[in-house]
Scaffold this motif. Structure first.
Motif, short mmCIF file in Angstrom:
data_model
loop_
_atom_site.label_atom_id
_atom_site.label_comp_id
_atom_site.label_asym_id
_atom_site.label_seq_id
_atom_site.Cartn_x
_atom_site.Cartn_y
_atom_site.Cartn_z
N ILE A 43 33.14 34.24 18.82
CA ILE A 43 32.05 33.71 19.63
C ILE A 43 31.75 34.70 20.75
CG2 ILE A 43 31.28 31.82 21.11
CD1 ILE A 43 33.14 30.01 19.49
N LYS A 44 30.51 35.14 20.80
CA LYS A 44 30.11 36.12 21.82
C LYS A 44 29.69 35.46 23.13
CE LYS A 44 30.70 39.28 18.76
NZ LYS A 44 32.05 39.71 18.62
N GLU A 45 29.13 34.24 23.02
CA GLU A 45 28.62 33.57 24.21
C GLU A 45 28.50 32.07 23.94
OE1 GLU A 45 24.74 33.82 27.21
OE2 GLU A 45 24.86 35.14 25.47
N ILE A 46 28.76 31.28 24.99
CA ILE A 46 28.46 29.85 24.96
C ILE A 46 27.55 29.59 26.15
CG2 ILE A 46 29.32 27.48 25.14
CD1 ILE A 46 32.01 28.45 24.08
N THR A 47 26.37 29.08 25.87
CA THR A 47 25.45 28.68 26.93
C THR A 47 25.46 27.16 26.98
OG1 THR A 47 24.08 30.62 26.50
CG2 THR A 47 23.10 28.85 27.83
N LEU A 62 28.58 31.49 29.37
CA LEU A 62 29.97 31.96 29.31
C LEU A 62 30.06 33.13 28.34
CD1 LEU A 62 31.72 28.48 29.00
CD2 LEU A 62 31.26 29.76 31.09
N THR A 63 30.48 34.28 28.84
CA THR A 63 30.65 35.45 27.98
C THR A 63 32.08 35.98 28.03
OG1 THR A 63 29.86 36.88 29.78
CG2 THR A 63 28.24 36.17 28.14
N ASP A 67 36.91 32.10 29.30
CA ASP A 67 36.08 30.91 29.47
C ASP A 67 35.73 30.29 28.12
OD1 ASP A 67 36.05 31.14 32.25
OD2 ASP A 67 34.20 32.34 32.26
N ILE A 68 35.42 31.13 27.14
CA ILE A 68 35.11 30.64 25.80
C ILE A 68 36.32 29.94 25.20
CG2 ILE A 68 34.57 31.38 23.43
CD1 ILE A 68 32.77 33.58 24.76
N ALA A 69 37.49 30.57 25.35
CA ALA A 69 38.73 29.98 24.83
C ALA A 69 39.05 28.66 25.53
CB ALA A 69 39.89 30.96 25.00
N LYS A 70 38.74 28.56 26.82
CA LYS A 70 38.99 27.32 27.57
C LYS A 70 38.18 26.16 26.99
CE LYS A 70 38.80 25.54 32.30
NZ LYS A 70 38.48 25.87 33.68
N PHE A 95 26.58 27.79 20.89
CA PHE A 95 27.58 28.80 20.55
C PHE A 95 26.87 29.95 19.84
CE2 PHE A 95 29.84 24.83 20.72
CZ PHE A 95 31.10 25.14 21.21
N GLN A 96 26.99 31.14 20.38
CA GLN A 96 26.41 32.31 19.72
C GLN A 96 27.57 33.09 19.11
OE1 GLN A 96 23.86 34.78 22.13
NE2 GLN A 96 24.04 36.48 20.69
#
Length: 148
Positions: A43-47, A62-63, A67-70, A95-96
């Motif tokens: 996952i490269k980014e979560i907006t 989140l990049t 933060d993504i793992a959290k 999720f990107q």
């Protein structure tokens, strides 16, 4: 004696079947995501957008892998039951991934919509995903008119 044993086995199997149906078919949050969305390195980014009927819209992007793992860790063990409840407010997560994108919506009441609002679930127990998102208070940015 053999008949009694067979009848007892059939009754026990029936009871387990009914208990399973009444308890609902539950899944873990991680099982409902596409397989490559369970790995933080994919996952490269979560907006995350706050979805409210009123108020100023805000978002988090989140990049950072931590933060993504959290976010993924918060939700992975949540147990979900299928439902028909549609989520109209809460948080929209986009999720990107490296190969595909995915969206879900979660609300405070413990409902999740996944797969473009086609799948609806209730969270059994603690709503850890919602709580993890709320814990990111200092990262929210207000959106301008038309950005959402």
């Amino acid at each position: 004696m053999k008949k009694i044993l067979i009848i007892t086995c059939v009754i026990v199997a029936g009871v387990f079947f009914l208990v399973g149906k009444w308890g609902g078919d539950s899944k873990l949050f991680a099982q409902t995501l596409p397989s490559n969305m369970n790995e933080a390195h994919e996952i490269k980014e979560i907006t995350i957008y706050e979805v409210k009927p009123t108020g100023k819209p805000k978002a988090i992007s989140l990049t950072e892998k931590e933060d993504i793992a959290k976010i993924l860790k918060a939700g992975e063990a949540m147990e979900l039951n299928e439902t028909n409840d549609f989520v109209s407010s809460g948080y929209l997560l986009l999720f990107q991934g490296s190969k595909e994108n995915y969206a879900l919506t979660v609300n405070e009441e413990g409902n999740i919509d996944m797969n473009g609002h086609e799948e609806h679930y209730d969270i059994k127990g603690k709503n850890a995903l919602f709580q993890a998102i709320q814990g990111m208070d200092n990262q929210w940015e207000l959106l301008k008119e038309g950005e959402l």
